[in-house]
Design a protein around this motif. Structure first.
Motif, PDB file in Angstrom:
ATOM      1  N   ALA A  69       6.719   9.605  11.832  1.00 41.74           N
ATOM      2  CA  ALA A  69       7.623   9.847  12.959  1.00 41.74           C
ATOM      3  C   ALA A  69       7.194   9.965  14.137  1.00 41.74           C
ATOM      4  CB  ALA A  69       8.795  10.894  12.390  1.00 41.74           C
ATOM      5  N   GLU A  70       7.818   9.614  15.141  1.00 40.05           N
ATOM      6  CA  GLU A  70       7.383   9.936  16.504  1.00 40.05           C
ATOM      7  C   GLU A  70       8.708  10.234  17.414  1.00 40.05           C
ATOM      8  OE1 GLU A  70       3.913   6.986  17.854  1.00 40.05           O
ATOM      9  OE2 GLU A  70       5.390   5.808  17.517  1.00 40.05           O
ATOM     10  N   PHE A  71       8.484  11.200  18.173  1.00 48.19           N
ATOM     11  CA  PHE A  71       9.108  12.056  18.884  1.00 48.19           C
ATOM     12  C   PHE A  71       8.635  12.175  20.496  1.00 48.19           C
ATOM     13  CE2 PHE A  71       9.755  13.527  14.797  1.00 48.19           C
ATOM     14  CZ  PHE A  71      11.026  13.260  14.642  1.00 48.19           C
ATOM     15  N   GLY A  72       8.764  11.164  21.364  1.00 43.37           N
ATOM     16  CA  GLY A  72       7.998  10.808  22.330  1.00 43.37           C
ATOM     17  C   GLY A  72       6.478  10.873  22.485  1.00 43.37           C
ATOM     18  N   PRO A  73       5.691  11.945  22.876  1.00 46.18           N
ATOM     19  CA  PRO A  73       4.366  11.672  22.830  1.00 46.18           C
ATOM     20  C   PRO A  73       3.745  12.247  21.662  1.00 46.18           C
ATOM     21  CG  PRO A  73       4.971  13.514  24.502  1.00 46.18           C
ATOM     22  CD  PRO A  73       6.187  12.837  24.034  1.00 46.18           C
ATOM     23  N   VAL A  74       4.579  12.899  20.795  1.00 43.12           N
ATOM     24  CA  VAL A  74       4.418  13.548  19.682  1.00 43.12           C
ATOM     25  C   VAL A  74       4.596  12.656  18.377  1.00 43.12           C
ATOM     26  CG1 VAL A  74       4.797  15.653  18.036  1.00 43.12           C
ATOM     27  CG2 VAL A  74       5.009  15.867  20.425  1.00 43.12           C
ATOM     28  N   ARG A  75       3.407  12.520  17.650  1.00 35.54           N
ATOM     29  CA  ARG A  75       3.481  11.877  16.287  1.00 35.54           C
ATOM     30  C   ARG A  75       3.298  12.803  15.093  1.00 35.54           C
ATOM     31  NH1 ARG A  75      -0.371   6.893  15.286  1.00 35.54           N
ATOM     32  NH2 ARG A  75       0.932   5.857  16.921  1.00 35.54           N
ATOM     33  N   GLY A  76       3.870  12.640  13.787  1.00 37.86           N
ATOM     34  CA  GLY A  76       3.740  13.385  12.772  1.00 37.86           C
ATOM     35  C   GLY A  76       3.565  12.352  11.580  1.00 37.86           C
ATOM     36  N   GLU A  77       2.510  12.713  10.705  1.00 35.77           N
ATOM     37  CA  GLU A  77       2.620  11.881   9.408  1.00 35.77           C
ATOM     38  C   GLU A  77       2.428  12.827   8.108  1.00 35.77           C
ATOM     39  OE1 GLU A  77       0.043   8.630   8.983  1.00 35.77           O
ATOM     40  OE2 GLU A  77      -0.178   8.065  11.118  1.00 35.77           O
ATOM     41  N   ILE A  78       3.171  12.602   7.097  1.00 35.82           N
ATOM     42  CA  ILE A  78       2.941  13.128   5.963  1.00 35.82           C
ATOM     43  C   ILE A  78       2.612  12.072   4.630  1.00 35.82           C
ATOM     44  CG2 ILE A  78       4.081  14.453   4.055  1.00 35.82           C
ATOM     45  CD1 ILE A  78       5.982  15.636   6.151  1.00 35.82           C
ATOM     46  N   GLN A  79       1.716  12.462   4.035  1.00 39.77           N
ATOM     47  CA  GLN A  79       1.296  11.614   2.885  1.00 39.77           C
ATOM     48  C   GLN A  79       1.363  12.272   1.452  1.00 39.77           C
ATOM     49  OE1 GLN A  79      -3.232  10.500   3.055  1.00 39.77           O
ATOM     50  NE2 GLN A  79      -3.143  11.007   1.085  1.00 39.77           N
ATOM     51  N   VAL A  80       1.630  11.629   0.449  1.00 36.80           N
ATOM     52  CA  VAL A  80       1.354  12.170  -0.899  1.00 36.80           C
ATOM     53  C   VAL A  80       1.134  10.930  -1.778  1.00 36.80           C
ATOM     54  CG1 VAL A  80       2.874  13.210  -2.909  1.00 36.80           C
ATOM     55  CG2 VAL A  80       3.448  13.954  -0.499  1.00 36.80           C
ATOM     56  N   SER A  81       0.402  11.151  -2.410  1.00 34.28           N
ATOM     57  CA  SER A  81      -0.314  10.377  -3.484  1.00 34.28           C
ATOM     58  C   SER A  81      -0.104  10.715  -5.305  1.00 34.28           C
ATOM     59  CB  SER A  81      -1.838   9.772  -3.386  1.00 34.28           C
ATOM     60  OG  SER A  81      -1.766   9.387  -2.218  1.00 34.28           O
ATOM     61  N   ALA A  82       0.351  10.031  -6.050  1.00 31.34           N
ATOM     62  CA  ALA A  82       0.653  10.209  -7.342  1.00 31.34           C
ATOM     63  C   ALA A  82      -0.595  10.153  -8.163  1.00 31.34           C
ATOM     64  CB  ALA A  82       1.762   9.534  -8.017  1.00 31.34           C
ATOM     65  N   GLY A  83      -1.075  11.217  -8.731  1.00 33.56           N
ATOM     66  CA  GLY A  83      -2.336  11.083  -9.842  1.00 33.56           C
ATOM     67  C   GLY A  83      -2.026   9.968 -10.838  1.00 33.56           C
ATOM     68  N   GLU A  84      -0.757  10.167 -11.360  1.00 35.02           N
ATOM     69  CA  GLU A  84      -0.371   9.522 -12.351  1.00 35.02           C
ATOM     70  C   GLU A  84      -1.290   9.754 -13.756  1.00 35.02           C
ATOM     71  OE1 GLU A  84       0.101   5.357 -11.643  1.00 35.02           O
ATOM     72  OE2 GLU A  84       1.272   5.846  -9.903  1.00 35.02           O
ATOM     73  N   GLY A  85      -1.720  10.921 -13.835  1.00 35.75           N
ATOM     74  CA  GLY A  85      -2.513  11.607 -15.097  1.00 35.75           C
ATOM     75  C   GLY A  85      -3.792  10.969 -15.482  1.00 35.75           C
ATOM     76  N   ASN A  86      -4.082   9.833 -14.895  1.00 34.36           N
ATOM     77  CA  ASN A  86      -5.607   9.300 -15.113  1.00 34.36           C
ATOM     78  C   ASN A  86      -6.243   8.963 -14.003  1.00 34.36           C
ATOM     79  OD1 ASN A  86      -4.096   7.100 -14.535  1.00 34.36           O
ATOM     80  ND2 ASN A  86      -4.446   6.091 -16.348  1.00 34.36           N
ATOM     81  N   THR A  87      -5.842   9.170 -12.827  1.00 39.24           N
ATOM     82  CA  THR A  87      -6.666   8.664 -11.627  1.00 39.24           C
ATOM     83  C   THR A  87      -7.321   9.618 -10.803  1.00 39.24           C
ATOM     84  OG1 THR A  87      -4.649   8.333 -10.363  1.00 39.24           O
ATOM     85  CG2 THR A  87      -5.501   6.644 -11.574  1.00 39.24           C
ATOM     86  N   GLN A  88      -8.059   9.773 -10.018  1.00 38.59           N
ATOM     87  CA  GLN A  88      -8.543  10.752  -9.068  1.00 38.59           C
ATOM     88  C   GLN A  88      -7.814  10.867  -7.588  1.00 38.59           C
ATOM     89  OE1 GLN A  88     -10.565  12.271 -11.089  1.00 38.59           O
ATOM     90  NE2 GLN A  88     -10.897  11.178 -12.639  1.00 38.59           N
ATOM     91  N   ASN A  89      -6.873  10.494  -7.532  1.00 35.17           N
ATOM     92  CA  ASN A  89      -6.476  10.411  -6.242  1.00 35.17           C
ATOM     93  C   ASN A  89      -5.050  11.098  -6.029  1.00 35.17           C
ATOM     94  OD1 ASN A  89      -4.660   8.604  -7.652  1.00 35.17           O
ATOM     95  ND2 ASN A  89      -4.952   7.157  -5.866  1.00 35.17           N
ATOM     96  N   LYS A  90      -4.621  12.153  -6.631  1.00 39.46           N
ATOM     97  CA  LYS A  90      -3.399  12.912  -6.522  1.00 39.46           C
ATOM     98  C   LYS A  90      -3.665  13.838  -5.073  1.00 39.46           C
ATOM     99  CE  LYS A  90      -0.762  16.690  -8.600  1.00 39.46           C
ATOM    100  NZ  LYS A  90      -0.416  17.529  -9.692  1.00 39.46           N
TER     101      LYS A  90
END
Length: 351
Positions: free
Chosen positions: A158-179
């Motif tokens: 999301a961007e509000f004028g000169p400010v930008r914010g980001e959020i990320q969430v990754s699911a590990g799904e039980g058998n991967t290394q990227n939670k």
């Protein structure tokens, strides 16, 4: 009846027109260079044609569909390739593969394999060079980006004028290394930009790697200046140590790739546009590293690069790059060398 039929026809025409507001864009980069490297093979030098000096060669597809009311459907597929022999650059064919929605009022949400927020804040806010975020063949800063991409990701921007914010969430799904989960905050106004980000990734053993970064860039007239700091912290005994520490120009840690406790890096650089076609740039990175086992003292890394880039057009450029690396402590190159020099002469085309 006749009026009703006409009205239905106008509605149908309007709907068809709305549905027609979509585009599919094919894009790519082809980059190849001749590289010389000292101390590459048991102390001897090495000459090679590399598939990317300044940029990794790629072929991608961007899709945008206007859904009306300021809402768009978006998607991306991007394949990385080796321009020197036409082979696949990584085990994953699609280096990016995501789909999402973008709203002019509420921001953007995307789902799939994407760049993580450490990579996003670096390349958007305090990239090492003005004409290329980093040197593909010599990129110590990307070694602290914790893989640069994550699978199974949901990202909101999301961007509000000169400010930008980001959020990320990754699911590990039980058998991967990227939670994972994390966020970034960026401010950009005029010639100045600054920001920072935090990312945590967890493996299947519950061990975590935490990454932090902050920095700023200043772009005014022919000058572009930047400074940044980054750190990675590794839980002992985790499975991600080898994956996330091997990116620092290929050094091994005395055959103990999961022995890194903490890694810090500070860097600074500039680009000067000497003429409308010629850009000159330099960057210096300094890294320190502590270990769980092999040493109680800090290992150190010094990295220096110079680049001259000449643009024949908006799409085609040629470049000359010089780099130097020096390691102290437990960190060595795979052949045991502590020092290494390199040079590239290459050409790049974007389409």
């Amino acid at each position: 009846m006749k009026n009703a039929a006409m009205a239905l026809g106008l509605v149908a025409a309007g709907v068809s027109s709305a549905w027609a507001q979509s585009s599919v864009q094919l894009y790519g980069i082809l980059d190849a260079g001749v590289r010389w490297t000292s101390n590459a093979n048991a102390g001897s030098s090495k000459n090679q044609l590399i598939p990317g000096g300044m940029s990794q060669s790629r072929l991608g597809i961007n899709v945008t569909e206007d859904l009306g009311g300021g809402l768009k459907a978006i998607a991306n597929l991007e394949h990385r390739l080796n321009s020197d022999n036409g082979t696949q650059a990584a085990t994953d064919f699609w280096r990016q593969s995501w789909v999402g929605l973008q709203s002019s009022e509420f921001g953007r949400i995307t789902l799939g394999r994407q760049y993580n927020i450490l990579f996003d804040i670096y390349t958007s806010t305090y990239a090492s060079f003005k004409y290329s975020p980093y040197i593909e063949a010599y990129k110590p800063e990307i070694g602290l980006s914790m893989g640069a991409r994550q699978d199974n990701m949901v990202k909101y921007l999301a961007e509000f004028g000169p400010v930008r914010g980001e959020i990320q969430v990754s699911a590990g799904e039980g058998n991967t290394q990227n939670k994972s989960f994390g966020g970034l905050l960026r401010y950009a106004e005029g010639a100045f930009s600054a920001g920072g980000a935090y990312l945590q990734v967890e493996d299947t053993l519950g061990k975590k790697v935490k990454g932090y970064t902050a920095g700023a860039g200043y772009n005014d007239g022919p000058w572009y200046l930047n400074v940044s700091w980054a750190t990675n912290k590794f839980d002992r005994g985790g499975l991600l140590g080898a994956a996330y520490t091997s990116g620092l120009l290929g050094p091994v840690l005395n055959a103990a790739a999961n022995d890194v406790k903490k890694r810090d890096m500070v860097s600074a650089g500039f680009t000067y546009q000497a003429t409308p076609q010629l850009n000159l740039g330099a960057h210096y990175w300094y890294a320190t590293q502590t270990h769980y086992v092999v040493s109680t003292s800090k290992s150190k890394g010094h990295y220096l690069a110079f680049v001259a880039d000449y643009a024949f057009s908006k799409r085609t450029d040629a470049y000359v790059e010089l780099d130097y690396t020096k390691h102290d402590g437990a960190v060595r190159f795979q052949n045991g060398a502590e020092k290494r020099g390199g040079a590239i002469v290459g050409m790049r085309h974007r389409f």
